[in-house]
Design a protein around this motif. Structure first.
Motif, mmCIF file in Angstrom:
data_model
loop_
_atom_site.group_PDB
_atom_site.id
_atom_site.type_symbol
_atom_site.label_atom_id
_atom_site.label_comp_id
_atom_site.label_asym_id
_atom_site.label_seq_id
_atom_site.Cartn_x
_atom_site.Cartn_y
_atom_site.Cartn_z
ATOM 1 N N THR A 55 0.729 -1.317 0.239
ATOM 2 C CA THR A 55 -0.134 -0.014 0.085
ATOM 3 C C THR A 55 0.649 1.129 -0.167
ATOM 4 O O THR A 55 0.656 2.283 -1.037
ATOM 5 C CB THR A 55 -0.999 -0.051 1.259
ATOM 6 N N VAL A 81 -5.999 2.092 -3.667
ATOM 7 C CA VAL A 81 -4.951 2.612 -2.554
ATOM 8 C C VAL A 81 -5.515 3.090 -1.286
ATOM 9 O O VAL A 81 -5.401 2.780 -0.206
ATOM 10 C CB VAL A 81 -3.714 3.390 -3.193
ATOM 11 N N CYS A 84 -7.230 0.296 0.691
ATOM 12 C CA CYS A 84 -6.179 -0.365 1.568
ATOM 13 C C CYS A 84 -5.938 0.458 2.725
ATOM 14 O O CYS A 84 -5.583 -0.161 3.621
ATOM 15 C CB CYS A 84 -5.132 -0.743 0.360
#
Length: 129
Positions: A55, A81, A84
């Motif tokens: 990440t 992203v 996450c």
């Protein structure tokens, strides 16, 4: 609701293979964790550590506008992203991530990965409800 398919535009995502690899790695790691979490199973610490690392690496790539540019692919990757990062925050604060969120990460990963495939034609707009 009825699913409506809008006209789709074929587009190619031009990104260096090392950048695509970082983003593909995030997809792989997040999807593996999502398969467990989506069923309410425990995600092992080793997978959490991999998710944190990937990440962070993907965030650095996504923030580099000049590398990826403004595109539907970049937007999909940004959403993955960000999701996450949210899951990692839940983990680091000791809160449990609900299975529905894990399933959404899996879906976002599939959507984003379609833009990462090197040299493959990608769909410009996903189906909407």
């Amino acid at each position: 609701m009825k699913r409506v398919q809008r006209d789709r535009v074929e587009a190619r995502v031009a990104m260096p293979s090392d950048i695509a690899r970082v983003l593909a790695d995030l997809y792989i790691v997040s999807s593996a964790a999502a398969q467990l979490g989506g069923y309410g199973l425990e995600v092992p610490d080793s997978q959490w550590q991999a998710l944190v690392q990937q990440t962070q690496a993907a965030r650095a790539v996504v923030n580099a506008d000049e590398v990826i540019g403004a595109s539907d692919g970049r937007a999909a990757l940004c959403r993955l992203v960000t999701m996450c990062e949210d899951i990692v925050e839940l983990y680091t604060t000791g809160r449990r991530c609900p299975p529905a969120i894990w399933r959404e990460v899996g879906r976002m990963g599939r959507d984003a990965y379609s833009y990462v495939t090197s040299g493959a034609a990608c769909r410009g707009e996903p189906l909407r409800d």
